[in-house]
Design a protein around this motif. Structure first.
Motif, short mmCIF file in Angstrom:
data_model
loop_
_atom_site.label_atom_id
_atom_site.label_comp_id
_atom_site.label_asym_id
_atom_site.label_seq_id
_atom_site.Cartn_x
_atom_site.Cartn_y
_atom_site.Cartn_z
N LEU A 130 -5.46 25.93 86.30
CA LEU A 130 -5.90 26.60 85.07
C LEU A 130 -7.19 27.35 85.36
O LEU A 130 -8.19 26.76 85.80
CB LEU A 130 -6.14 25.58 83.96
CG LEU A 130 -6.57 26.20 82.62
CD1 LEU A 130 -5.36 26.72 81.87
CD2 LEU A 130 -7.34 25.20 81.76
N ARG A 131 -7.16 28.66 85.13
CA ARG A 131 -8.37 29.48 85.26
C ARG A 131 -9.05 29.54 83.91
O ARG A 131 -8.47 30.05 82.95
CB ARG A 131 -7.99 30.91 85.65
CG ARG A 131 -7.89 31.19 87.11
CD ARG A 131 -7.64 32.68 87.29
NE ARG A 131 -7.65 33.07 88.66
CZ ARG A 131 -8.72 33.44 89.35
NH1 ARG A 131 -9.88 33.50 88.75
NH2 ARG A 131 -8.65 33.77 90.61
N PHE B 231 -8.30 23.12 88.63
CA PHE B 231 -9.03 24.06 87.79
C PHE B 231 -9.81 25.05 88.64
O PHE B 231 -10.31 24.72 89.71
CB PHE B 231 -10.04 23.33 86.88
CG PHE B 231 -9.41 22.40 85.90
CD1 PHE B 231 -8.98 22.84 84.66
CD2 PHE B 231 -9.25 21.06 86.20
CE1 PHE B 231 -8.40 21.98 83.76
CE2 PHE B 231 -8.67 20.18 85.30
CZ PHE B 231 -8.24 20.64 84.08
N LEU C 246 -8.53 20.60 78.17
CA LEU C 246 -8.23 21.60 79.19
C LEU C 246 -7.03 21.21 80.03
O LEU C 246 -6.28 22.07 80.49
CB LEU C 246 -9.45 21.82 80.08
CG LEU C 246 -10.67 22.48 79.43
CD1 LEU C 246 -11.88 22.43 80.37
CD2 LEU C 246 -10.37 23.91 79.03
N GLU C 247 -6.83 19.92 80.21
CA GLU C 247 -5.69 19.46 81.02
C GLU C 247 -4.36 19.74 80.33
O GLU C 247 -3.31 19.72 80.99
CB GLU C 247 -5.82 17.97 81.30
CG GLU C 247 -6.92 17.64 82.31
CD GLU C 247 -7.10 16.15 82.51
OE1 GLU C 247 -7.59 15.74 83.57
OE2 GLU C 247 -6.75 15.37 81.57
#
Length: 432
Positions: A21-22, A94, A224-225
């Motif tokens: 994930l950016r 990440f 975020l995960e």
């Protein structure tokens, strides 16, 4: 949209969680973006002891120094350039971009947001009149949120920081959440969540803090995960900006002696036997072979690099585009939203270089439609656009370009405007 609704994470389809994930951190200057990233790295065990020892100041750890590596950044205590850091949890990998908050460096934030899957917009509770139910947010909070939204960042998360430094964290979280809800609704933004955090103390950053500030959702890292990565635009007609033309000295190569056109597929998919049109020459040909990055023949879709071999020799150079035969025709008149980044104002009649993929053409500003008021989001009449303004413009191109609406296709729908005299990046234009 009320505060209670906005404060809880919006659950979406899981997406591809095998991919990294950016995400970027953005917001106003000194809102704690670099400190937040430092906290994420330290609490997720992504920092070695010798790295921690190198960011000591007066016997205490300065987490911001883990990302602020430039001498000027450390001297001034601000972020200037985008700093990228990499870390992983058992759930996913990440890539973090720490974007500067100062208005002067908004162009760096735009660069980082253009390739991000998510944006964490930090809001410093101590800078706001948090006791007021009708409080006003800072202009840079508005600007960065709007830019992330305009640049089609799929997931926007608001993180209210420094709540440990106010007298009534729960009241502050409630009032600031409500203000963010009003702003998001008026701007057409659908945030994933509003999360209370303390980057300095670590509250609700990696480990959840149930009940803190009246918030019952996951921590920022847990949220975020769950966020999806940006989906490739494979449903659009095929488009491919040529970055490099490879010529061969022998016939034993996989290309059978023909030239290979390398680049990254912008939209759609390509496979052997597919008819394509060369832009700007208009010649047509058939794809004879498609190679991946290690020269294996295979079908390739948007977002991946490819080498394309055509069935016959046609005139193709760096900057040309290969398009599906049913792709929209190229145009010379383009209108769209511009984020103006240069210190010199945008004026009607001025000529700039426009970069589309890898193709450079001259562009003249025909008219300015309006300027967006960052605070009220009202459209104002304007005769020029100053630095960091957002507005609507119409331009005329010296040569036709195969543009598409940015909301459907990121790369074909975006132009970078460059000053012809100074060669500074002047603006980012998103095609309507």
């Amino acid at each position: 949209m009320d505060a209670s609704t906005l404060a809880q994470p919006v659950r979406q389809p899981s997406g591809d969680h095998d991919a990294a994930l950016r995400f970027i951190t953005c917001g106003s200057v000194d809102d704690g973006k670099s400190t937040l990233i430092g906290r994420l790295l330290v609490d997720s065990k992504a920092v070695l002891q010798d790295q921690l020892a190198g960011v000591q100041r007066s016997g205490e750890t300065d987490l911001a120094l883990l990302t602020d590596g430039l001498t000027a950044e450390r001297e001034q205590g601000i972020t200037i350039d985008v700093a990228y850091r990499y870390f992983a949890t058992p759930a996913r990998k990440f890539i973090i971009g720490d974007a500067p908050g100062h208005e002067q460096y908004t162009r760096n934030m735009v660069t980082a947001a253009s390739s991000a899957d998510a944006a964490v917009v930090l809001v410093d509770a101590t800078k706001l009149a948090w006791q007021d139910a009708d409080l006003k947010l800072l202009p840079q909070t508005h600007r960065h949120s709007l830019l992330a939204h305009l640049l089609r960042v799929p997931s926007i998360v608001f993180a209210i920081n420094k709540l440990d430094a106010v007298q009534d964290p729960a009241l502050a979280f409630r009032h600031i959440s409500a203000a963010l809800g009003r702003f998001a609704q008026s701007a057409g933004i659908e945030p994933r969540a509003v999360v209370p955090v303390s980057a300095l103390k670590g509250h609700n950053v990696v480990e959840a803090a149930p009940g803190w500030c009246g918030y019952a959702g996951p921590s920022l890292l847990q949220l975020l995960e769950t966020l999806p990565v940006t989906q490739a635009e494979t449903a659009e007609p095929f488009s491919f900006p040529v970055q490099w033309v490879e010529k061969f000295s022998g016939s034993s190569d996989t290309s059978q002696g023909r030239r290979v056109f390398w680049g990254r597929i912008a939209t759609g998919q390509v496979r052997p036997g597919q008819a394509v049109r060369v832009m700007p020459s208009g010649q047509t040909a058939t794809v004879a072979q498609v190679l991946d990055a290690v020269r294996r023949p295979r079908d390739i879709g948007a977002g991946h690099s490819a080498g394309i071999v055509l069935d016959r020799e046609v005139d193709v150079s760096r900057g040309d585009w290969l398009l599906a035969t049913d792709a929209p025709e190229a145009v010379r008149e383009v209108s769209g939203t511009v984020a103006w980044l240069d210190d010199e104002p945008l004026l009607p009649g001025r000529v700039y270089w426009a970069l589309h993929g890898h193709r450079w053409v001259k562009a003249r500003v025909r008219r300015i439609g309006h300027r967006l008021d960052i605070q009220t989001l009202a459209q104002q009449q304007a005769t020029q656009l100053e630095a960091n303004a957002i507005g609507q413009v119409e331009i005329t191109l010296q040569e036709p370009l195969a543009t598409r609406p940015f909301e459907r296709a990121r790369l074909p729908g975006s132009l970078v405007l460059v000053d012809t005299a100074t060669h500074r990046t002047a603006g980012a234009l998103l095609v309507r």
